[in-house]
Design a protein around this motif. Structure first.
Motif, PDB file in Angstrom:
ATOM      1  N   ILE A  25       0.854  -1.190   0.000  1.00  0.00           N
ATOM      2  CA  ILE A  25       0.000   0.000   0.000  1.00  0.00           C
ATOM      3  C   ILE A  25       0.884   1.232   0.000  1.00  0.00           C
ATOM      4  CG2 ILE A  25      -1.762   1.286   1.271  1.00  0.00           C
ATOM      5  CD1 ILE A  25      -2.709  -1.438   2.397  1.00  0.00           C
ATOM      6  N   ASP A  26       1.782   1.275   0.992  1.00  0.00           N
ATOM      7  CA  ASP A  26       2.735   2.396   1.058  1.00  0.00           C
ATOM      8  C   ASP A  26       3.989   1.923   1.780  1.00  0.00           C
ATOM      9  OD1 ASP A  26       4.035   4.785   1.031  1.00  0.00           O
ATOM     10  OD2 ASP A  26       2.445   5.935   2.015  1.00  0.00           O
ATOM     11  N   ALA A  27       5.058   1.747   1.008  1.00  0.00           N
ATOM     12  CA  ALA A  27       6.348   1.358   1.575  1.00  0.00           C
ATOM     13  C   ALA A  27       7.327   2.523   1.584  1.00  0.00           C
ATOM     14  CB  ALA A  27       6.937   0.199   0.787  1.00  0.00           C
ATOM     15  N   ASP A  28       6.813   3.721   1.280  1.00  0.00           N
ATOM     16  CA  ASP A  28       7.690   4.899   1.152  1.00  0.00           C
ATOM     17  C   ASP A  28       7.358   6.020   2.131  1.00  0.00           C
ATOM     18  OD1 ASP A  28       9.031   3.765  -1.136  1.00  0.00           O
ATOM     19  OD2 ASP A  28       7.212   4.229  -2.282  1.00  0.00           O
ATOM     20  N   ASN A  29       6.532   5.729   3.127  1.00  0.00           N
ATOM     21  CA  ASN A  29       6.126   6.784   4.066  1.00  0.00           C
ATOM     22  C   ASN A  29       7.186   6.945   5.149  1.00  0.00           C
ATOM     23  OD1 ASN A  29       4.899   8.569   5.802  1.00  0.00           O
ATOM     24  ND2 ASN A  29       2.933   7.506   5.814  1.00  0.00           N
ATOM     25  N   ARG A  30       8.309   7.513   4.743  1.00  0.00           N
ATOM     26  CA  ARG A  30       9.409   7.719   5.668  1.00  0.00           C
ATOM     27  C   ARG A  30       9.084   8.779   6.715  1.00  0.00           C
ATOM     28  NH1 ARG A  30      14.455   5.948   3.923  1.00  0.00           N
ATOM     29  NH2 ARG A  30      14.433   4.816   1.948  1.00  0.00           N
ATOM     30  N   ASP A  31       8.393   9.816   6.303  1.00  0.00           N
ATOM     31  CA  ASP A  31       8.126  10.940   7.217  1.00  0.00           C
ATOM     32  C   ASP A  31       7.329  10.485   8.437  1.00  0.00           C
ATOM     33  OD1 ASP A  31       9.517  12.677   5.615  1.00  0.00           O
ATOM     34  OD2 ASP A  31       7.744  13.360   4.517  1.00  0.00           O
ATOM     35  N   ASP A  32       6.314   9.674   8.212  1.00  0.00           N
ATOM     36  CA  ASP A  32       5.519   9.162   9.338  1.00  0.00           C
ATOM     37  C   ASP A  32       6.101   7.856   9.884  1.00  0.00           C
ATOM     38  OD1 ASP A  32       3.709  11.246   9.106  1.00  0.00           O
ATOM     39  OD2 ASP A  32       2.398  10.123   7.742  1.00  0.00           O
ATOM     40  N   SER A  33       6.998   7.226   9.124  1.00  0.00           N
ATOM     41  CA  SER A  33       7.549   5.901   9.472  1.00  0.00           C
ATOM     42  C   SER A  33       6.429   4.897   9.720  1.00  0.00           C
ATOM     43  CB  SER A  33       8.472   5.995  10.688  1.00  0.00           C
ATOM     44  OG  SER A  33       9.620   6.743  10.384  1.00  0.00           O
ATOM     45  N   VAL A  34       5.504   4.843   8.769  1.00  0.00           N
ATOM     46  CA  VAL A  34       4.397   3.891   8.805  1.00  0.00           C
ATOM     47  C   VAL A  34       4.497   3.006   7.560  1.00  0.00           C
ATOM     48  CG1 VAL A  34       1.900   3.563   8.807  1.00  0.00           C
ATOM     49  CG2 VAL A  34       2.911   5.439  10.121  1.00  0.00           C
ATOM     50  N   LEU A  35       4.481   1.712   7.767  1.00  0.00           N
ATOM     51  CA  LEU A  35       4.559   0.744   6.679  1.00  0.00           C
ATOM     52  C   LEU A  35       3.209   0.051   6.554  1.00  0.00           C
ATOM     53  CD1 LEU A  35       6.238  -0.982   4.639  1.00  0.00           C
ATOM     54  CD2 LEU A  35       6.801  -2.485   6.566  1.00  0.00           C
ATOM     55  N   SER A  36       2.685  -0.030   5.329  1.00  0.00           N
ATOM     56  CA  SER A  36       1.391  -0.690   5.114  1.00  0.00           C
ATOM     57  C   SER A  36       1.448  -1.569   3.876  1.00  0.00           C
ATOM     58  CB  SER A  36       0.271   0.345   4.975  1.00  0.00           C
ATOM     59  OG  SER A  36       0.576   1.313   3.990  1.00  0.00           O
ATOM     60  N   PHE A  37       0.854  -2.737   3.997  1.00  0.00           N
ATOM     61  CA  PHE A  37       0.831  -3.682   2.886  1.00  0.00           C
ATOM     62  C   PHE A  37      -0.320  -4.658   3.063  1.00  0.00           C
ATOM     63  CE2 PHE A  37       3.926  -5.180   6.051  1.00  0.00           C
ATOM     64  CZ  PHE A  37       3.481  -6.471   6.316  1.00  0.00           C
ATOM     65  N   ILE A  38      -0.583  -5.435   2.002  1.00  0.00           N
ATOM     66  CA  ILE A  38      -1.651  -6.427   1.990  1.00  0.00           C
ATOM     67  C   ILE A  38      -1.033  -7.803   1.835  1.00  0.00           C
ATOM     68  CG2 ILE A  38      -3.739  -7.224   0.792  1.00  0.00           C
ATOM     69  CD1 ILE A  38      -4.036  -4.352  -0.294  1.00  0.00           C
ATOM     70  N   ARG A  39      -1.538  -8.779   2.599  1.00  0.00           N
ATOM     71  CA  ARG A  39      -1.166 -10.184   2.381  1.00  0.00           C
ATOM     72  C   ARG A  39      -2.365 -10.899   1.778  1.00  0.00           C
ATOM     73  NH1 ARG A  39       3.027 -12.773   4.809  1.00  0.00           N
ATOM     74  NH2 ARG A  39       2.452 -14.343   3.252  1.00  0.00           N
ATOM     75  N   HIS A  40      -2.162 -11.476   0.596  1.00  0.00           N
ATOM     76  CA  HIS A  40      -3.244 -12.112  -0.158  1.00  0.00           C
ATOM     77  C   HIS A  40      -3.247 -13.619   0.027  1.00  0.00           C
ATOM     78  CE1 HIS A  40      -4.699  -8.646  -2.412  1.00  0.00           C
ATOM     79  NE2 HIS A  40      -3.446  -8.262  -2.585  1.00  0.00           N
ATOM     80  N   GLY A  41      -4.459 -14.188   0.144  1.00  0.00           N
ATOM     81  CA  GLY A  41      -4.636 -15.627   0.117  1.00  0.00           C
ATOM     82  C   GLY A  41      -5.026 -16.084  -1.275  1.00  0.00           C
ATOM     83  N   LYS A  42      -5.474 -17.331  -1.381  1.00  0.00           N
ATOM     84  CA  LYS A  42      -5.838 -17.882  -2.685  1.00  0.00           C
ATOM     85  C   LYS A  42      -7.078 -17.201  -3.254  1.00  0.00           C
ATOM     86  CE  LYS A  42      -4.049 -22.626  -2.394  1.00  0.00           C
ATOM     87  NZ  LYS A  42      -4.451 -24.059  -2.339  1.00  0.00           N
ATOM     88  N   ARG A  43      -8.079 -17.011  -2.395  1.00  0.00           N
ATOM     89  CA  ARG A  43      -9.333 -16.441  -2.864  1.00  0.00           C
ATOM     90  C   ARG A  43      -9.259 -14.921  -2.865  1.00  0.00           C
ATOM     91  NH1 ARG A  43     -13.303 -19.356   1.218  1.00  0.00           N
ATOM     92  NH2 ARG A  43     -11.634 -18.616   2.582  1.00  0.00           N
ATOM     93  N   THR A  44      -9.967 -14.316  -3.802  1.00  0.00           N
ATOM     94  CA  THR A  44      -9.916 -12.867  -3.993  1.00  0.00           C
ATOM     95  C   THR A  44     -10.276 -12.120  -2.712  1.00  0.00           C
ATOM     96  OG1 THR A  44     -10.507 -13.143  -6.311  1.00  0.00           O
ATOM     97  CG2 THR A  44     -10.785 -10.947  -5.371  1.00  0.00           C
ATOM     98  N   LYS A  45     -11.287 -12.586  -2.019  1.00  0.00           N
ATOM     99  CA  LYS A  45     -11.761 -11.871  -0.825  1.00  0.00           C
ATOM    100  C   LYS A  45     -10.942 -12.205   0.424  1.00  0.00           C
ATOM    101  CE  LYS A  45     -16.595 -11.246  -2.167  1.00  0.00           C
ATOM    102  NZ  LYS A  45     -18.010 -11.441  -1.736  1.00  0.00           N
TER     103      LYS A  45
END
Length: 639
Positions: A533-553
């Motif tokens: 989602i955002d791996a570049d938010n150095r100023d706030d030092s907040v890392l965000s990402f999604i981990r996906h499973g097999k099914r879309t939902k």
């Protein structure tokens, strides 16, 4: 009963024994060592030892008052010495009195001994395995059918003799560990337990990494039967057992393997290559067929006799690079730094194990990036997993850092994503990081005690949500503040403190969350398992990402706040329009935080955020982490 040398015929031919010399016998313990046989209703014992350059070998023990009364005969073709004799009851300690090639006489242990006497003695005991009727068939069948790459793997690393002590101060053996450790593993929701080396070693200070007995359970830990009962009980509770193994080097003790027959028998002939200066030990000559037979037989014996589920091979780098040690080195005959003997031994080791026991995990503790290690690559050493030492070093350096400097060092928590698919990794927070003045994981964390606990919860959440299998050393699960001490039990008294107890609760809940969350492991082989989602938010030092499973939902959104500033109304992009629910918050009161209630469900807005057309706003706790999951989304509205 009188001790006598008997001329009972050997049950093995010279051709059987010669397979050891070619390195093709991977059950060499069935020939060498001590074996029982019955002739005319009389019980005899045959002793065999490989010592090709010895001038003379005697069997000595408590049964003949350690005198040279039982000379062994040598098979000139194989260099194997042999004697068959009877023994008095209840007299079972023995060694070999070897006249080495130089004429020096010395008592030596049996390299193939299955049991040793307790320290300070190191004589072997005559031990004949009794067939066990195992009750772990359901576990072993499930292990054979499952794909461990697509299953959760969360390992609790244990040093057996410092986990817990009795009131008298005596370390628990496996009889007591069956009653205490297994329920604890269940409570903490670990999938596997990994033991630092359990093989016989003479000095506790080595933590078991300088071995003398490669086929023997360390006598301090109990009997082979007690360890088998422990493994069986783990399997009944759906817990796997992994052991550390040290095929690269061995103990220098003069009465053990070192220069056994007076020549470089187990070690390299070149003294510069034989001496391991970094660890004060001796390197195996991994190119010698007899040594390959010895070592591969050793680990296959543990796999087959004790039903272990995995092997962590220690110090792989020291085996595959000639310049790993502190002393002088020479390039190989191709002009490179690869230790070709070690390289091809490890390839062969993994090939044999995968042929004999394909569902047993082979794990490399390896710190370089020059050699392909795991079977993800055809030209690799063939291990299943490799410890990700780079991830471990980077993240610990980051979490030790004052948050003021984290914005300029944010790459320490993001760099591992660049190579996470290069190998099949285990993310280790191991014993090596909590000893020798490195401080415990808790003590490494920046700030006051409250902030340290908050960051430890943040760190463990990052580990659990980062692609890769997991390993945590004992005591770290509740934030033990003191460094690990090999000769003392863990600081169980810590759990009388409310903060430590809540940290333990958090780790247990996080482990259970990991086991139940398929997006965190079922697609780990694919790059698509993670979407940033955002791996570049150095100023706030907040890392965000999604981990996906097999099914879309089936996916999870992870947000990690690396600063002591609460992020209110914090915006992130999401892949689908709809509603998102917070399912984990590291700052809940039950975990030691201050939050009484979870964040309310988030409804998406039609706001573009990076490559996402939808976004949500939520609050991320100071030094905290939250995980969200979709509860009502429209999958046709992606991006």
């Amino acid at each position: 009963m009188k001790i006598q040398d008997s001329h009972v015929p050997s049950e093995f031919s010279s051709s059987d024994k010669e397979l050891i010399l070619t390195g093709e016998n991977f059950k060499s313990q069935e020939i060498l060592g001590v074996h029982q046989l019955m002739v005319d209703k009389v019980v005899y014992y045959t002793f065999r030892v490989w010592a090709p350059n010895a001038l003379e070998v005697f069997l000595v023990g408590d049964f003949n008052e350690w005198e040279d009364s039982l000379p062994m005969s040598k098979d000139e073709q194989t260099g194997i010495w042999e004697i068959t004799t009877n023994l008095p009851k209840e007299m079972d300690l023995y060694k070999y009195h070897v006249t080495q090639s130089t004429g020096r006489k010395i008592m030596k242990i049996d390299p193939y001994a299955k049991v040793f006497e307790k320290r300070p003695g190191n004589a072997a005991r005559v031990y004949i395995e009794k067939e066990k009727k195992w009750k772990d068939g359901l576990w072993r069948g499930r292990r054979k059918r499952s794909n461990h790459y697509k299953r959760p793997l969360n390992i609790y690393e244990v040093h057996a003799s410092s986990f817990k002590h009795s009131e008298s101060g005596k370390p628990y053996g496996f009889k007591e560990l069956t009653e205490t450790l297994i329920p604890y593993l269940e409570k903490m929701n670990y999938t596997h337990v990994e033991f630092m080396p359990l093989m016989e070693h003479p000095l506790d200070q080595s933590w078991g990494y300088q071995l003398i007995g490669y086929f023997a359970l360390c006598s301090e830990y109990g009997t082979p039967e007690e360890f088998k009962a422990f493994v069986e009980a783990c399997h009944v509770k759906n817990i796997g057992v992994i052991v550390d193994w040290v095929p690269g080097h061995f103990c220098v003790n003069d009465d053990a393997l070192a220069y056994y027959d007076g020549t470089a028998q187990f070690e390299y002939f070149d003294e510069n290559r034989a001496q391991n200066r970094r660890w004060g030990s001796i390197n195996f000559d991994l190119g010698k067929p007899e040594v390959q037979s010895f070592l591969i037989s050793s680990i296959l014996y543990w796999i087959q006799e004790y039903h272990i589920d995995g092997v962590r091979v220690d110090a792989v780098s020291s085996m595959i690079y000639r310049n790993y040690d502190d002393g002088p080195f020479m390039l190989n005959h191709e002009g490179g730094l690869t230790n070709l003997e070690g390289y091809y031994f490890l390839k062969r080791l993994n090939a044999v194990i995968k042929s004999e026991a394909p569902d047993v995990l082979m794990i490399a503790e390896e710190s370089s990036s020059e050699t392909r290690i795991t079977s993800k690559h055809e030209d690799s050493l063939g291990f299943d997993y490799k410890w990700n030492m780079g991830w471990m070093n980077d993240v610990l350096r980051f979490y030790e850092m004052d948050p003021l400097f984290r914005r300029d060092n944010f790459n320490l928590v993001t760099f591992s994503f660049m190579y996470m698919m290069e190998e099949r990794f285990i993310l280790p927070l191991s014993h090596d990081e909590v000893v020798h003045g490195k401080k415990s994981l808790m003590h490494k964390m920046w700030g006051d005690r409250y902030k340290q606990f908050a960051q430890l919860r943040n760190l463990y959440t990052f580990m659990m949500t980062h692609p890769g299998k997991k390993l945590l050393f004992m005591g770290s699960e509740w934030g033990q503040f003191l460094e690990w001490k090999y000769d003392e039990e863990l600081e169980w008294v810590d759990l009388e403190d409310d903060m430590n107890a809540k940290m333990q609760t958090f780790t247990s809940c996080l482990n259970e969350f990991y086991k139940q969350s398929a997006p965190l492991w079922e697609e780990e082989e694919n790059c698509q398992t993670i979407e940033f989602i955002d791996a570049d938010n150095r100023d706030d030092s907040v890392l965000s990402f999604i981990r996906h499973g097999k099914r879309t939902k089936d996916f999870l959104i992870v947000i990690l706040n690396m600063t002591p500033v609460e992020r209110v109304d914090f915006q992130i992009g999401v892949p689908y329009k709809g509603t998102y629910e917070e399912v984990l918050n590291t700052e809940m009161k039950e975990f030691g935080g201050t939050w009484e209630y979870h964040n309310p469900d988030c409804e998406t807005k039609n706001n573009v955020f990076k490559h996402f057309e939808q976004s949500i706003n939520t609050t991320v706790p100071a030094l905290g982490a939250i995980i969200l999951k979709p509860v009502d989304i429209q999958v046709n509205r992606k991006k």
